[in-house]
Write a protein that holds these residues in place. Structure first.
Motif, PDB file in Angstrom:
ATOM      1  N   GLY A  66       0.815  -1.205   0.000  1.00 13.53           N
ATOM      2  CA  GLY A  66       0.000   0.000   0.000  1.00 13.53           C
ATOM      3  C   GLY A  66       0.851   1.259   0.000  1.00 13.53           C
ATOM      4  O   GLY A  66       2.075   1.215  -0.112  1.00 13.53           O
ATOM      5  N   GLY A  67       0.167   2.397   0.158  1.00 14.00           N
ATOM      6  CA  GLY A  67       0.859   3.681   0.178  1.00 14.00           C
ATOM      7  C   GLY A  67       0.088   4.785  -0.508  1.00 14.00           C
ATOM      8  O   GLY A  67       0.663   5.811  -0.864  1.00 14.00           O
ATOM      9  N   GLY A  68      -1.213   4.564  -0.719  1.00 15.05           N
ATOM     10  CA  GLY A  68      -2.050   5.614  -1.285  1.00 15.05           C
ATOM     11  C   GLY A  68      -1.717   6.000  -2.711  1.00 15.05           C
ATOM     12  O   GLY A  68      -2.037   7.109  -3.149  1.00 15.05           O
ATOM     13  N   TYR A  69      -1.049   5.111  -3.452  1.00 16.58           N
ATOM     14  CA  TYR A  69      -0.555   5.396  -4.803  1.00 16.58           C
ATOM     15  C   TYR A  69       0.425   6.562  -4.813  1.00 16.58           C
ATOM     16  O   TYR A  69       0.667   7.171  -5.859  1.00 16.58           O
ATOM     17  N   GLU A  70       1.024   6.849  -3.636  1.00 15.53           N
ATOM     18  CA  GLU A  70       2.033   7.896  -3.531  1.00 15.53           C
ATOM     19  C   GLU A  70       3.408   7.340  -3.184  1.00 15.53           C
ATOM     20  O   GLU A  70       4.428   7.949  -3.492  1.00 15.53           O
ATOM     21  N   PHE A  71       3.459   6.188  -2.520  1.00 20.54           N
ATOM     22  CA  PHE A  71       4.702   5.507  -2.193  1.00 20.54           C
ATOM     23  C   PHE A  71       4.358   4.040  -1.965  1.00 20.54           C
ATOM     24  O   PHE A  71       3.182   3.653  -1.986  1.00 20.54           O
ATOM     25  N   LEU A  72       5.373   3.209  -1.757  1.00 19.05           N
ATOM     26  CA  LEU A  72       5.168   1.790  -1.485  1.00 19.05           C
ATOM     27  C   LEU A  72       5.671   1.478  -0.079  1.00 19.05           C
ATOM     28  O   LEU A  72       6.825   1.744   0.253  1.00 19.05           O
ATOM     29  N   ALA A  91       6.200 -12.842  -4.700  1.00 18.74           N
ATOM     30  CA  ALA A  91       6.826 -11.764  -5.459  1.00 18.74           C
ATOM     31  C   ALA A  91       6.236 -10.439  -5.004  1.00 18.74           C
ATOM     32  O   ALA A  91       5.042 -10.349  -4.729  1.00 18.74           O
ATOM     33  N   VAL A  92       7.076  -9.422  -4.901  1.00 17.90           N
ATOM     34  CA  VAL A  92       6.634  -8.074  -4.542  1.00 17.90           C
ATOM     35  C   VAL A  92       6.709  -7.202  -5.791  1.00 17.90           C
ATOM     36  O   VAL A  92       7.781  -7.065  -6.400  1.00 17.90           O
ATOM     37  N   LEU A  93       5.575  -6.625  -6.162  1.00 20.51           N
ATOM     38  CA  LEU A  93       5.513  -5.757  -7.335  1.00 20.51           C
ATOM     39  C   LEU A  93       5.804  -4.324  -6.918  1.00 20.51           C
ATOM     40  O   LEU A  93       5.080  -3.736  -6.109  1.00 20.51           O
ATOM     41  N   ARG A  94       6.861  -3.755  -7.469  1.00 21.96           N
ATOM     42  CA  ARG A  94       7.220  -2.354  -7.205  1.00 21.96           C
ATOM     43  C   ARG A  94       6.549  -1.479  -8.267  1.00 21.96           C
ATOM     44  O   ARG A  94       7.191  -0.907  -9.135  1.00 21.96           O
ATOM     45  N   TYR A  95       5.229  -1.393  -8.174  1.00 27.30           N
ATOM     46  CA  TYR A  95       4.461  -0.717  -9.214  1.00 27.30           C
ATOM     47  C   TYR A  95       4.648   0.802  -9.145  1.00 27.30           C
ATOM     48  O   TYR A  95       5.072   1.362  -8.126  1.00 27.30           O
ATOM     49  N   SER A  96       4.307   1.474 -10.220  1.00 24.84           N
ATOM     50  CA  SER A  96       4.463   2.920 -10.311  1.00 24.84           C
ATOM     51  C   SER A  96       3.464   3.647  -9.428  1.00 24.84           C
ATOM     52  O   SER A  96       2.318   3.211  -9.276  1.00 24.84           O
ATOM     53  N   VAL A  97       3.901   4.745  -8.856  1.00 24.46           N
ATOM     54  CA  VAL A  97       3.017   5.600  -8.068  1.00 24.46           C
ATOM     55  C   VAL A  97       2.997   6.992  -8.716  1.00 24.46           C
ATOM     56  O   VAL A  97       3.604   7.206  -9.757  1.00 24.46           O
TER      57      VAL A  97
END
Length: 213
Positions: free
Chosen positions: A44-50, A70-76
């Motif tokens: 999580g991170g509010g789509y601002e951070f991970l 697996a941990v997805l480091r998706y774009s924020v």
């Protein structure tokens, strides 16, 4: 024994997103025919951070339960929807394509998400079979399909309070005022027959994510 392997997922903008795969060793002395379930974790991170606490510690716990994690480091932000959804679909397809190498069962691929990551996981549940998603990321629906979801205090109802407005702004940018865009990411409107089995939990006293989610 366990190793962490960082895989890259190309994006439409030419950048690459990291997928950290925590791979338990398979010993030839024990069972080379093993096929383990896989779980992709969306912090999580509010789509601002991970959030770091919703990443590797969770992966290691699922390793102990017999999963490849697996941990997805998706774009924020400032990346906008559906960029993150394309990345999650790409992660699912990438792991399925390497299922034999990683001793994975391609029919047991799960997604777990926390808070905004729960919204991302549920978005894949809602849209994995949709034409706009598969065409947008250039994948087939079977490559993207989650077998099931674990949604941890997810943000699902994207209308109403201040917290929802902040996430909408991070996810949609200028589109946060567009009713059509808000309706698309308000996932309580998009639960249909293709939605996978789902375990959802929420803390009754959570001050960030309202209980009605």
């Amino acid at each position: 024994m366990m190793r962490c392997e960082r895989l890259s997922i190309p994006t439409s903008a030419g950048a690459e997103i990291a997928l950290d795969v925590y791979v338990p060793a398979v010993s030839k002395e024990i069972d080379l025919a093993v096929r383990r379930p896989a779980i992709v974790i969306c912090p999580g991170g509010g789509y601002e951070f991970l959030s770091s606490r919703e990443a590797e510690p969770v992966a290691l716990r699922f390793n102990s339960l017999g999963f490849h994690a697996a941990v997805l480091r998706y774009s924020v932000a400032p990346a906008r929807f559906p960029t993150q959804l394309y990345q999650l679909a790409g992660a699912m397809a990438l792991l399925r394509g390497r299922a034999a190498e990683f001793f994975l069962d391609p029919d047991r691929f799960f997604v777990l998400g926390f808070s905004a990551g729960g919204h991302l996981a549920a978005s894949l549940g809602a849209y994995w079979s949709s034409d706009w998603l598969t065409h947008g990321c250039g994948l087939g629906a079977a490559q993207c399909r989650p077998s099931g979801l674990i949604l941890c205090y997810p943000l699902l109802i994207c209308q109403g309070g201040a917290r929802e407005q902040l996430c909408n702004a991070a996810l949609l940018g200028s589109g946060a005022a567009d009713p059509g865009q808000i309706a698309r990411i308000s996932l309580e409107r998009h639960v249909g027959p293709d939605f996978p089995p789902c375990f959802l939990w929420q803390g009754a006293l959570d001050e960030d994510i309202p209980l009605q989610n």
